[in-house]
Design a protein around this motif. Structure first.
Motif, PDB file in Angstrom:
ATOM      1  N   SER A  65      53.823  33.383  41.768  1.00 55.90           N
ATOM      2  CA  SER A  65      52.475  32.830  41.722  1.00 55.90           C
ATOM      3  C   SER A  65      51.888  32.781  43.125  1.00 55.90           C
ATOM      4  O   SER A  65      52.615  32.643  44.103  1.00 55.90           O
ATOM      5  N   SER A  66      50.589  32.861  43.192  1.00 54.52           N
ATOM      6  CA  SER A  66      49.911  32.628  44.466  1.00 54.52           C
ATOM      7  C   SER A  66      50.198  31.200  44.900  1.00 54.52           C
ATOM      8  O   SER A  66      50.353  30.306  44.070  1.00 54.52           O
ATOM      9  N   ARG A  67      50.276  30.984  46.205  1.00 56.70           N
ATOM     10  CA  ARG A  67      50.388  29.614  46.727  1.00 56.70           C
ATOM     11  C   ARG A  67      48.963  29.097  46.833  1.00 56.70           C
ATOM     12  O   ARG A  67      48.270  29.296  47.822  1.00 56.70           O
ATOM     13  N   HIS A  68      48.531  28.468  45.779  1.00 55.36           N
ATOM     14  CA  HIS A  68      47.134  28.085  45.609  1.00 55.36           C
ATOM     15  C   HIS A  68      47.085  26.714  44.937  1.00 55.36           C
ATOM     16  O   HIS A  68      48.083  26.257  44.386  1.00 55.36           O
ATOM     17  N   SER A 120      48.549  26.541  41.527  1.00 56.77           N
ATOM     18  CA  SER A 120      49.960  26.889  41.352  1.00 56.77           C
ATOM     19  C   SER A 120      50.744  25.826  40.597  1.00 56.77           C
ATOM     20  O   SER A 120      51.606  26.154  39.775  1.00 56.77           O
ATOM     21  N   ASP A 140      51.749  33.398  51.211  1.00 55.48           N
ATOM     22  CA  ASP A 140      50.715  33.549  50.188  1.00 55.48           C
ATOM     23  C   ASP A 140      51.192  33.269  48.772  1.00 55.48           C
ATOM     24  O   ASP A 140      50.383  33.163  47.860  1.00 55.48           O
ATOM     25  N   SER A 141      52.513  33.206  48.577  1.00 54.57           N
ATOM     26  CA  SER A 141      53.004  33.076  47.213  1.00 54.57           C
ATOM     27  C   SER A 141      54.238  32.177  47.141  1.00 54.57           C
ATOM     28  O   SER A 141      54.843  31.841  48.166  1.00 54.57           O
TER      29      SER A 141
END
Length: 155
Positions: A29-32, A35, A77-78
């Motif tokens: 997953s994106s590190r967002h 998440s 980023d992830s």
């Protein structure tokens, strides 16, 4: 004989024997900010799918805490989430690109809103800890927890 039909000399089909190997489900997953929701929903779906619905809420909450920590404190980023099912134990690992290990766990006193995540993980799970990065070298560390389920329904 018609090619659309099975030959009579073929052995009958039999269901495969259950594997003794662990089942592993992986999500990258994106590190967002989203998440935590994506990761917790993934874990709940896996546990519900293998008949461990009584663990799904606890596992989802603890996964959400790990993913939130990765979003707030990690690098890269992830993240990579792995659910390892070795009945009767279930392990959830969340890998990120930061080599920095989590701070010591203690629930803060008073009404502080931050700093409770790993304390909750420690209180709700059978075990938790950190792991070295993944085999590909993309992630520097993992944080994991384990829960025990019912052996007869797992897998």
């Amino acid at each position: 004989m018609d090619s659309d039909h099975e030959s009579d000399d073929r052995p009958p089909r039999r269901p495969p024997s259950p594997s003794k190997d662990p089942y592993v489900y992986t999500l990258q997953s994106s590190r967002h900010a989203s998440s935590a929701k994506v990761c917790r929903d993934f874990v709940a779906c896996v546990l519900n799918s293998v008949g461990q619905w009584e663990l799904a809420d606890t596992a989802a909450l603890c996964t959400s805490e790990l993913a939130t920590n990765a979003f707030l404190h990690a690098e890269g980023d992830s993240v990579m989430l792995r659910v390892v099912i070795e009945p009767p134990r279930f392990r959830v690992l969340l890998y990120d690109a930061s080599a920095e290990l989590p701070a010591a766990v203690s629930l803060p006193e008073g009404d502080r809103l931050r700093g409770r995540g790993l304390g909750l993980v420690a209180a709700l799970t059978d075990a938790w800890g950190t792991a070295e990065g993944d085999a590909t070298g993309l992630y520097a560390k993992g944080v994991w927890f384990e829960l025990a389920g019912k052996e007869e329904d797992a897998g």
